[in-house]
Design a protein around this motif. Structure first.
Motif, mmCIF file in Angstrom:
data_model
loop_
_atom_site.group_PDB
_atom_site.id
_atom_site.type_symbol
_atom_site.label_atom_id
_atom_site.label_comp_id
_atom_site.label_asym_id
_atom_site.label_seq_id
_atom_site.Cartn_x
_atom_site.Cartn_y
_atom_site.Cartn_z
ATOM 1 N N GLN A 183 -26.939 65.705 -60.342
ATOM 2 C CA GLN A 183 -27.740 63.896 -60.535
ATOM 3 C C GLN A 183 -27.131 63.746 -58.570
ATOM 4 O OE1 GLN A 183 -27.827 60.193 -62.131
ATOM 5 N NE2 GLN A 183 -30.251 61.309 -62.579
ATOM 6 N N SER A 184 -28.395 64.005 -57.688
ATOM 7 C CA SER A 184 -27.763 63.263 -56.497
ATOM 8 C C SER A 184 -28.765 61.973 -55.777
ATOM 9 C CB SER A 184 -27.886 64.847 -55.257
ATOM 10 O OG SER A 184 -28.996 65.173 -55.643
ATOM 11 N N SER A 185 -27.990 61.625 -54.743
ATOM 12 C CA SER A 185 -28.965 60.713 -54.456
ATOM 13 C C SER A 185 -30.527 60.855 -52.957
ATOM 14 C CB SER A 185 -28.007 59.489 -53.805
ATOM 15 O OG SER A 185 -27.458 58.570 -54.564
ATOM 16 N N ILE A 186 -31.515 60.945 -52.982
ATOM 17 C CA ILE A 186 -32.403 61.024 -52.521
ATOM 18 C C ILE A 186 -33.176 59.083 -51.565
ATOM 19 C CG2 ILE A 186 -33.474 63.246 -53.228
ATOM 20 C CD1 ILE A 186 -36.052 61.615 -54.341
ATOM 21 N N SER A 187 -33.683 59.362 -50.251
ATOM 22 C CA SER A 187 -34.395 58.359 -49.939
ATOM 23 C C SER A 187 -35.292 57.487 -51.335
ATOM 24 C CB SER A 187 -35.355 58.797 -48.623
ATOM 25 O OG SER A 187 -35.591 57.257 -48.122
ATOM 26 N N GLY A 188 -34.876 55.950 -52.098
ATOM 27 C CA GLY A 188 -35.331 55.998 -52.252
ATOM 28 C C GLY A 188 -35.001 55.757 -53.843
ATOM 29 N N GLY A 189 -34.286 56.891 -54.080
ATOM 30 C CA GLY A 189 -33.856 57.090 -55.897
ATOM 31 C C GLY A 189 -32.819 58.023 -55.798
ATOM 32 N N THR A 190 -33.204 59.168 -56.695
ATOM 33 C CA THR A 190 -32.454 60.235 -57.128
ATOM 34 C C THR A 190 -33.449 61.304 -57.315
ATOM 35 O OG1 THR A 190 -32.757 59.370 -59.543
ATOM 36 C CG2 THR A 190 -31.270 58.748 -58.518
ATOM 37 N N ARG A 191 -32.175 62.309 -57.492
ATOM 38 C CA ARG A 191 -32.662 64.019 -57.667
ATOM 39 C C ARG A 191 -31.978 63.730 -59.173
ATOM 40 N NH1 ARG A 191 -30.037 65.904 -53.855
ATOM 41 N NH2 ARG A 191 -31.382 66.362 -52.252
ATOM 42 N N THR A 192 -32.944 64.446 -59.657
ATOM 43 C CA THR A 192 -31.946 65.446 -60.958
ATOM 44 C C THR A 192 -32.559 67.250 -60.886
ATOM 45 O OG1 THR A 192 -32.124 63.794 -61.795
ATOM 46 C CG2 THR A 192 -31.886 65.655 -63.852
ATOM 47 N N THR A 193 -31.162 67.972 -60.550
ATOM 48 C CA THR A 193 -31.734 69.350 -61.190
ATOM 49 C C THR A 193 -31.027 69.967 -62.119
ATOM 50 O OG1 THR A 193 -31.728 69.541 -58.802
ATOM 51 C CG2 THR A 193 -31.995 71.807 -60.290
ATOM 52 N N ASN A 199 -30.903 74.085 -64.630
ATOM 53 C CA ASN A 199 -31.931 74.661 -64.239
ATOM 54 C C ASN A 199 -33.159 75.721 -63.890
ATOM 55 O OD1 ASN A 199 -29.575 75.202 -66.750
ATOM 56 N ND2 ASN A 199 -30.736 76.204 -67.848
ATOM 57 N N GLY A 200 -32.745 75.073 -62.250
ATOM 58 C CA GLY A 200 -33.369 75.354 -61.464
ATOM 59 C C GLY A 200 -34.954 75.157 -61.383
ATOM 60 N N GLN A 201 -34.669 73.773 -62.208
ATOM 61 C CA GLN A 201 -36.378 72.385 -62.507
ATOM 62 C C GLN A 201 -35.132 71.090 -61.196
ATOM 63 O OE1 GLN A 201 -38.734 73.177 -63.574
ATOM 64 N NE2 GLN A 201 -38.734 75.446 -63.693
ATOM 65 N N LYS A 202 -36.570 70.697 -60.750
ATOM 66 C CA LYS A 202 -35.907 69.575 -60.663
ATOM 67 C C LYS A 202 -36.833 68.720 -60.084
ATOM 68 C CE LYS A 202 -37.352 69.836 -55.391
ATOM 69 N NZ LYS A 202 -36.969 70.342 -54.344
ATOM 70 N N MET A 203 -36.347 67.121 -61.053
ATOM 71 C CA MET A 203 -37.334 66.013 -60.536
ATOM 72 C C MET A 203 -36.504 64.760 -60.035
ATOM 73 S SD MET A 203 -38.443 63.399 -63.917
ATOM 74 C CE MET A 203 -36.122 63.037 -64.344
ATOM 75 N N LEU A 204 -38.137 64.241 -59.024
ATOM 76 C CA LEU A 204 -37.759 63.586 -58.128
ATOM 77 C C LEU A 204 -38.016 62.252 -58.486
ATOM 78 C CD1 LEU A 204 -38.592 65.413 -54.868
ATOM 79 C CD2 LEU A 204 -36.107 65.576 -55.894
ATOM 80 N N ILE A 205 -37.647 61.180 -58.270
ATOM 81 C CA ILE A 205 -37.384 60.178 -58.843
ATOM 82 C C ILE A 205 -37.685 58.733 -57.995
ATOM 83 C CG2 ILE A 205 -37.855 57.843 -60.402
ATOM 84 C CD1 ILE A 205 -37.035 59.846 -62.548
ATOM 85 N N TYR A 206 -38.149 58.548 -57.373
ATOM 86 C CA TYR A 206 -38.081 57.589 -56.076
ATOM 87 C C TYR A 206 -39.306 56.692 -55.611
ATOM 88 C CZ TYR A 206 -41.198 60.557 -53.921
ATOM 89 O OH TYR A 206 -42.641 60.796 -53.461
ATOM 90 N N TYR A 207 -39.178 55.645 -55.245
ATOM 91 C CA TYR A 207 -39.803 54.319 -54.408
ATOM 92 C C TYR A 207 -40.450 53.791 -52.897
ATOM 93 C CZ TYR A 207 -41.187 49.578 -54.142
ATOM 94 O OH TYR A 207 -42.472 48.159 -53.647
#
Length: 294
Positions: free
Chosen positions: A196-206, A208-216
């Motif tokens: 898990q790491s930070s992106i603009s306005g939220g977080t990125r969770t990777t 096993n090759g899949q990722k989820m972006l949650i941001y505002y």
């Protein structure tokens, strides 16, 4: 170890009768035999000096470890007891039977004492007693540890009915793997792992090759509003959005994804205020949830 010596005979005066006195030794290191020593001038070795810096002062030439013998009702700090002298009331002379070696006197054992089996047996008995006491302490500690472990671990080493001992846990190129034996063969299982790491306005969770972006995002308004992912996916992701109330007016806001607009890099939305079909002109905050192949 250091040895100290009293070179000259010493006569001690017993303070009185009717008491027990201790003869003691106070060790000291002293420098003696002061002499004016010859020196030479380092700048001109042909010039000799009498004493350091040609001062004529003397310097000690002998260092001795000596003891001062004394007697008293107690042993001063830094001194060592040698003998005790028990003087009866009314006694006018010191006799040999009044003198005994003091407890803790720093004397070497004599040759006859060393040859005595009683002397050796006493040492062995002390060592055996100390060893027995230490073994008892260790046994008690082991028993306590066993009790504590058994209270927290079920079955044999935590393995119950229908469960198997693990054999390996490794990190390979494709990620971590776990191996166990099911009774007839080894079974390997791939383990999920994520970062898990930070992106603009939220977080990125990777994972096993899949990722989820949650941001505002702030100020999303109107129709066909383009939203670009902070980073792209390798395939079209699944996307879900939800809107906050409309800014300024605080009216309820509805949001929907424009059909057919979702790509690896972003998508379009319509934002309506107050009621469906009425396009927002003040903007709303939007939470974006996107999940897909990294």
């Amino acid at each position: 170890m250091r040895q100290y010596v009293s070179r000259d005979p010493v006569t001690l005066t017993v303070p009185g009768a009717g008491a027990t006195y201790t003869v003691y030794a106070t060790p000291a290191t002293v420098d003696t035999d002061d002499t004016v020593l010859p020196f030479y001038n380092a700048a001109d070795p042909s010039v000799t000096y009498a004493g350091a810096d040609n001062s004529g002062k003397t310097a000690p030439t002998v260092r001795q470890d000596v003891v001062q013998i004394g007697i008293g009702t107690s042993v001063p700090t830094g001194a060592y007891p040698l003998w005790t002298v028990t003087v009866a009331a009314g006694a006018t002379a010191i006799t040999a039977d009044m003198i005994a070696q003091a407890a803790g006197a720093p004397f070497y054992a004599t040759i006859p004492e060393l040859a005595s089996t009683a002397y050796v047996d006493a040492g062995l008995a002390t060592a055996a007693s100390n060893l027995s006491a230490e073994a008892a302490i260790r046994a008690a500690a082991d028993a306590t540890l066993t009790t504590n472990v058994n209270a927290r671990v079920s079955g044999a080493y935590g393995v119950g009915t229908g469960m198997y001992d693990g054999k390996a846990l490794i990190q390979g190129a494709a990620g971590p793997s776990f191996c166990y034996n099911n009774g007839s063969a080894d079974v390997w299982l791939g383990l999920l792992y994520g970062v898990q790491s930070s992106i603009s306005g939220g977080t990125r969770t990777t994972i096993n090759g899949q990722k989820m972006l949650i941001y505002y995002i702030n100020n999303v308004e109107g129709t066909n509003f383009q939203i670009t992912f902070p980073e792209s996916f390798s395939a079209v992701p699944s996307v879900f959005v939800t809107a906050t109330s409309e800014f300024t007016t605080n009216l309820s806001a509805w949001i929907n994804i424009v059909a057919g607009t979702v790509t690896e890099t972003g998508f379009e939305v319509n934002v309506n205020a107050n009621e469906p079909g009425e396009a927002s002109t003040h903007g709303a905050g939007v939470w974006v949830f996107a999940f897909g192949a990294a």
